[in-house]
Design a protein around this motif. Structure first.
Motif, PDB file in Angstrom:
ATOM      1  N   ASP B 125       0.683  -1.074   0.283  1.00 27.50           N
ATOM      2  CA  ASP B 125       0.097  -0.035   0.072  1.00 27.50           C
ATOM      3  C   ASP B 125       0.848   1.167   0.010  1.00 27.50           C
ATOM      4  O   ASP B 125       0.754   2.094   0.895  1.00 27.50           O
ATOM      5  CB  ASP B 125      -0.925  -0.079   1.302  1.00 27.50           C
ATOM      6  N   ALA B 126       1.940   1.383  -0.965  1.00 25.62           N
ATOM      7  CA  ALA B 126       2.640   2.300  -0.967  1.00 25.62           C
ATOM      8  C   ALA B 126       2.936   3.027  -2.235  1.00 25.62           C
ATOM      9  O   ALA B 126       4.180   3.235  -2.639  1.00 25.62           O
ATOM     10  CB  ALA B 126       4.260   2.054  -0.369  1.00 25.62           C
ATOM     11  N   CYS B 127       2.044   3.084  -3.071  1.00 23.08           N
ATOM     12  CA  CYS B 127       1.953   3.477  -4.387  1.00 23.08           C
ATOM     13  C   CYS B 127       1.791   4.737  -4.749  1.00 23.08           C
ATOM     14  O   CYS B 127       2.104   5.374  -5.781  1.00 23.08           O
ATOM     15  CB  CYS B 127       1.169   2.402  -5.485  1.00 23.08           C
ATOM     16  N   LEU B 128       1.225   5.461  -3.982  1.00 24.85           N
ATOM     17  CA  LEU B 128       0.507   6.881  -4.182  1.00 24.85           C
ATOM     18  C   LEU B 128       1.679   7.969  -3.888  1.00 24.85           C
ATOM     19  O   LEU B 128       2.433   7.964  -3.313  1.00 24.85           O
ATOM     20  CB  LEU B 128      -0.543   7.016  -3.532  1.00 24.85           C
ATOM     21  N   GLY B 129       1.277   8.967  -4.861  1.00 26.26           N
ATOM     22  CA  GLY B 129       2.266  10.148  -4.799  1.00 26.26           C
ATOM     23  C   GLY B 129       1.350  11.382  -4.875  1.00 26.26           C
ATOM     24  O   GLY B 129       0.288  11.509  -3.952  1.00 26.26           O
ATOM     25  N   THR B 130       1.508  12.364  -5.810  1.00 28.26           N
ATOM     26  CA  THR B 130       1.001  13.737  -5.451  1.00 28.26           C
ATOM     27  C   THR B 130      -0.565  13.687  -5.982  1.00 28.26           C
ATOM     28  O   THR B 130      -0.882  12.636  -6.714  1.00 28.26           O
ATOM     29  CB  THR B 130       1.671  14.715  -6.403  1.00 28.26           C
ATOM     30  N   PRO B 131      -1.231  14.497  -5.521  1.00 27.81           N
ATOM     31  CA  PRO B 131      -2.902  14.546  -5.884  1.00 27.81           C
ATOM     32  C   PRO B 131      -2.894  14.641  -7.325  1.00 27.81           C
ATOM     33  O   PRO B 131      -2.159  15.240  -8.075  1.00 27.81           O
ATOM     34  CB  PRO B 131      -3.278  15.824  -5.226  1.00 27.81           C
ATOM     35  N   SER B 132      -4.149  14.014  -7.657  1.00 25.16           N
ATOM     36  CA  SER B 132      -4.518  13.917  -9.184  1.00 25.16           C
ATOM     37  C   SER B 132      -5.898  13.832  -9.242  1.00 25.16           C
ATOM     38  O   SER B 132      -6.440  12.899  -8.491  1.00 25.16           O
ATOM     39  CB  SER B 132      -3.821  12.750  -9.953  1.00 25.16           C
ATOM     40  N   ASP B 133      -6.483  14.045 -10.426  1.00 28.28           N
ATOM     41  CA  ASP B 133      -7.860  14.083 -10.832  1.00 28.28           C
ATOM     42  C   ASP B 133      -8.264  13.172 -11.997  1.00 28.28           C
ATOM     43  O   ASP B 133      -9.035  12.702 -12.531  1.00 28.28           O
ATOM     44  CB  ASP B 133      -8.440  15.347 -11.082  1.00 28.28           C
ATOM     45  N   LEU B 134      -7.049  12.482 -12.289  1.00 25.72           N
ATOM     46  CA  LEU B 134      -6.925  11.603 -13.400  1.00 25.72           C
ATOM     47  C   LEU B 134      -7.920  10.267 -13.012  1.00 25.72           C
ATOM     48  O   LEU B 134      -8.297   9.913 -11.939  1.00 25.72           O
ATOM     49  CB  LEU B 134      -5.743  11.097 -13.870  1.00 25.72           C
ATOM     50  N   PRO B 135      -8.426   9.780 -13.938  1.00 27.90           N
ATOM     51  CA  PRO B 135      -9.749   8.537 -13.795  1.00 27.90           C
ATOM     52  C   PRO B 135      -9.108   7.534 -12.817  1.00 27.90           C
ATOM     53  O   PRO B 135      -9.841   6.800 -12.223  1.00 27.90           O
ATOM     54  CB  PRO B 135     -10.135   8.156 -14.997  1.00 27.90           C
ATOM     55  N   TRP B 136      -7.725   7.238 -13.159  1.00 28.31           N
ATOM     56  CA  TRP B 136      -7.037   6.000 -12.493  1.00 28.31           C
ATOM     57  C   TRP B 136      -6.402   6.504 -11.192  1.00 28.31           C
ATOM     58  O   TRP B 136      -6.011   5.691 -10.566  1.00 28.31           O
ATOM     59  CB  TRP B 136      -6.314   5.280 -13.350  1.00 28.31           C
ATOM     60  N   HIS B 148      -1.879  10.210  -7.707  1.00 26.32           N
ATOM     61  CA  HIS B 148      -1.112   9.448  -8.767  1.00 26.32           C
ATOM     62  C   HIS B 148      -0.547   8.123  -8.197  1.00 26.32           C
ATOM     63  O   HIS B 148       0.228   8.172  -7.133  1.00 26.32           O
ATOM     64  CB  HIS B 148       0.177  10.096  -9.334  1.00 26.32           C
ATOM     65  N   PRO B 149      -0.847   6.925  -9.048  1.00 22.81           N
ATOM     66  CA  PRO B 149      -0.135   5.823  -8.558  1.00 22.81           C
ATOM     67  C   PRO B 149       1.328   5.584  -9.047  1.00 22.81           C
ATOM     68  O   PRO B 149       1.637   4.814 -10.031  1.00 22.81           O
ATOM     69  CB  PRO B 149      -1.030   4.587  -9.057  1.00 22.81           C
ATOM     70  N   VAL B 150       2.133   6.693  -8.522  1.00 25.03           N
ATOM     71  CA  VAL B 150       3.445   6.943  -9.084  1.00 25.03           C
ATOM     72  C   VAL B 150       4.497   5.769  -9.424  1.00 25.03           C
ATOM     73  O   VAL B 150       4.899   5.601 -10.316  1.00 25.03           O
ATOM     74  CB  VAL B 150       4.245   8.219  -8.408  1.00 25.03           C
ATOM     75  N   GLU B 151       4.316   4.946  -8.196  1.00 28.39           N
ATOM     76  CA  GLU B 151       5.367   3.719  -8.306  1.00 28.39           C
ATOM     77  C   GLU B 151       4.606   2.784  -9.514  1.00 28.39           C
ATOM     78  O   GLU B 151       5.590   2.189 -10.026  1.00 28.39           O
ATOM     79  CB  GLU B 151       5.128   3.181  -6.965  1.00 28.39           C
ATOM     80  N   VAL B 152       3.347   2.671  -9.633  1.00 28.70           N
ATOM     81  CA  VAL B 152       2.966   1.977 -10.683  1.00 28.70           C
ATOM     82  C   VAL B 152       3.426   2.537 -12.118  1.00 28.70           C
ATOM     83  O   VAL B 152       3.672   1.581 -12.967  1.00 28.70           O
ATOM     84  CB  VAL B 152       1.367   1.737 -10.883  1.00 28.70           C
ATOM     85  N   TYR B 153       3.342   3.681 -12.393  1.00 26.77           N
ATOM     86  CA  TYR B 153       3.816   4.412 -13.351  1.00 26.77           C
ATOM     87  C   TYR B 153       5.261   3.854 -13.722  1.00 26.77           C
ATOM     88  O   TYR B 153       5.621   3.564 -14.841  1.00 26.77           O
ATOM     89  CB  TYR B 153       3.942   5.743 -13.402  1.00 26.77           C
ATOM     90  N   ALA B 154       6.191   3.990 -12.637  1.00 26.93           N
ATOM     91  CA  ALA B 154       7.533   3.606 -12.820  1.00 26.93           C
ATOM     92  C   ALA B 154       7.592   2.144 -13.259  1.00 26.93           C
ATOM     93  O   ALA B 154       8.383   1.877 -13.872  1.00 26.93           O
ATOM     94  CB  ALA B 154       8.227   3.923 -11.529  1.00 26.93           C
ATOM     95  N   ALA B 155       6.913   1.411 -12.630  1.00 26.91           N
ATOM     96  CA  ALA B 155       6.923   0.113 -12.780  1.00 26.91           C
ATOM     97  C   ALA B 155       6.583  -0.396 -14.446  1.00 26.91           C
ATOM     98  O   ALA B 155       7.400  -1.236 -15.027  1.00 26.91           O
ATOM     99  CB  ALA B 155       6.036  -1.126 -11.947  1.00 26.91           C
ATOM    100  N   ILE B 156       5.665   0.179 -14.655  1.00 26.87           N
ATOM    101  CA  ILE B 156       5.333  -0.049 -16.044  1.00 26.87           C
ATOM    102  C   ILE B 156       6.029   0.623 -17.220  1.00 26.87           C
ATOM    103  O   ILE B 156       6.607  -0.195 -17.978  1.00 26.87           O
ATOM    104  CB  ILE B 156       3.728   0.540 -16.361  1.00 26.87           C
ATOM    105  N   LEU B 157       6.658   1.606 -17.022  1.00 30.18           N
ATOM    106  CA  LEU B 157       7.455   2.025 -17.730  1.00 30.18           C
ATOM    107  C   LEU B 157       9.004   1.430 -17.709  1.00 30.18           C
ATOM    108  O   LEU B 157       9.564   1.023 -19.028  1.00 30.18           O
ATOM    109  CB  LEU B 157       8.053   3.648 -17.372  1.00 30.18           C
ATOM    110  N   LEU B 158       9.408   0.947 -16.633  1.00 28.59           N
ATOM    111  CA  LEU B 158      10.625   0.183 -16.478  1.00 28.59           C
ATOM    112  C   LEU B 158      10.355  -1.415 -17.043  1.00 28.59           C
ATOM    113  O   LEU B 158      11.271  -1.902 -17.656  1.00 28.59           O
ATOM    114  CB  LEU B 158      10.904  -0.113 -15.134  1.00 28.59           C
ATOM    115  N   LEU B 159       9.208  -1.846 -16.924  1.00 26.60           N
ATOM    116  CA  LEU B 159       8.788  -3.111 -17.514  1.00 26.60           C
ATOM    117  C   LEU B 159       8.983  -3.172 -19.029  1.00 26.60           C
ATOM    118  O   LEU B 159       9.351  -3.991 -19.738  1.00 26.60           O
ATOM    119  CB  LEU B 159       7.578  -3.740 -17.132  1.00 26.60           C
TER     120      LEU B 159
END
Lengths: 80, 234
Positions: B125-136, B148-159
């Motif tokens: 439960d440690a994926c979240l970052g700065t506030p965002s209104d995006l649907p996800w 923002h689920p910023v760590e998920v962004y990073a994971a997807i980009l790196l994968l």
């Protein structure tokens, strides 16, 4: 807040790492305050209060910088 | 319990890295020695985390010699830059007899391993970052503020990057050091791109990410220069 420890050890810790920090040293002799706030018996614990004294959340165990920053940001965002 | 949740992230990183090494070895793209690459990767990772933890303690004014028990409290901080440098130095030492082959062989798996590490946020439960209104965007428990689920962004980009490097190795056969250079540059670039979306008390270690990007691009440049010299008639 100092609980599950003696005052001497806590004072030595503050003197070693937080010499000039504005710390108010509160000693909870009966370990009652964390339990009353919904915390645990483990140490350390971090309680987050919003302006006005509302308890927002608490974090058990060692806290990392990202979690600390996130919870502070959460409190600030709620107050906007 | 909370103290050990980082192990889930470590496990996901290790599993992803091993999966990539195994997948590449099946296609003859892991320096023909998957077991060897895995040993190099684990050795370098452990040394990097250990060294990064020591660097963070020293930076915080904690003497590792007088507080050796604090070394295992990884959650209290690991200095990213020193950790990466020590991991690379360890890898260079361990693989000194076949360095270029190992660096290229491990490149895709290392990037994928980082992806797994970031994706490990889902288990703690440690994926979240700065506030965002995006649907996800997602909210913390008990909060209405979506982030923002910023760590998920990073994971997807790196994968995606790890997969692209592995694909390029398998089907395009890039010159030596190019896979390693691309992997290093991408790892730094992904952190640079996502860092503004992470709440921080002070400035992040962006300089180290820039160094990674510059180092990766330098490896690519060196490789191209070397290839051009090699192809020039005497």
């Amino acid at each position: 807040m100092n609980f599950r420890n003696d005052q001497t050890g806590a004072r030595q810790f503050i003197a070693e790492f937080f010499t000039d920090a504005p710390i108010t040293h509160v000693f909870d002799t009966g370990d009652r305050i964390p339990a009353a706030l919904g915390g645990t018996f483990g140490v350390p614990q971090t309680f987050f209060f919003a302006a006005g004294g509302e308890l927002v959340t608490f974090h058990p165990a060692v806290i990392d910088e990202r979690t600390l920053a996130l919870q502070i940001d959460e409190i600030l965002a709620r107050s906007r | 319990m909370m103290e050990f949740t980082l192990l889930f992230s470590v496990a996901m990183g290790a599993l992803t890295m091993y999966g990539f090494i195994y997948w590449e070895a099946k296609r003859g793209n892991a320096a023909d020695c998957a077991g060897g690459l895995w040993n190099y990767a684990i050795g370098a990772s452990v040394a990097g985390i250990f060294g990064g933890r020591l660097a963070a303690m020293i930076a915080d004014g904690v003497n590792p010699l007088t507080h050796p028990g604090d070394i295992v409290i990884v959650r209290a901080g690991v200095a990213t830059g020193p950790a990466a440098l020590i991991a690379l130095a360890t890898l260079a030492f361990l693989a000194r007899r076949e360095l270029v082959v190992v660096l290229d062989g491990i490149a895709a798996a290392a990037v994928a391993g980082l992806a797994g590490w970031h994706a490990g946020c889902l288990t703690r439960d440690a994926c979240l970052g700065t506030p965002s209104d995006l649907p996800w965007a997602q909210a913390l428990d008990g909060s209405t503020i979506t982030r923002h689920p910023v760590e998920v962004y990073a994971a997807i980009l790196l994968l995606i990057a790890g997969g692209a490097v592995a694909w390029a190795k398998a089907y395009r056969r890039p010159p030596p050091l190019v896979p390693a250079g691309v992997a290093l540059a991408v790892a730094g670039a992904v952190r640079l791109v996502t860092e503004p979306l992470r709440p921080a008390l002070a400035g992040g270690p962006e300089v180290w990410y820039w160094i990674a990007v510059a180092g990766g691009l330098s490896l690519i440049g060196y490789s191209r220069l070397h290839a051009r010299r090699a192809s020039t008639p005497a």
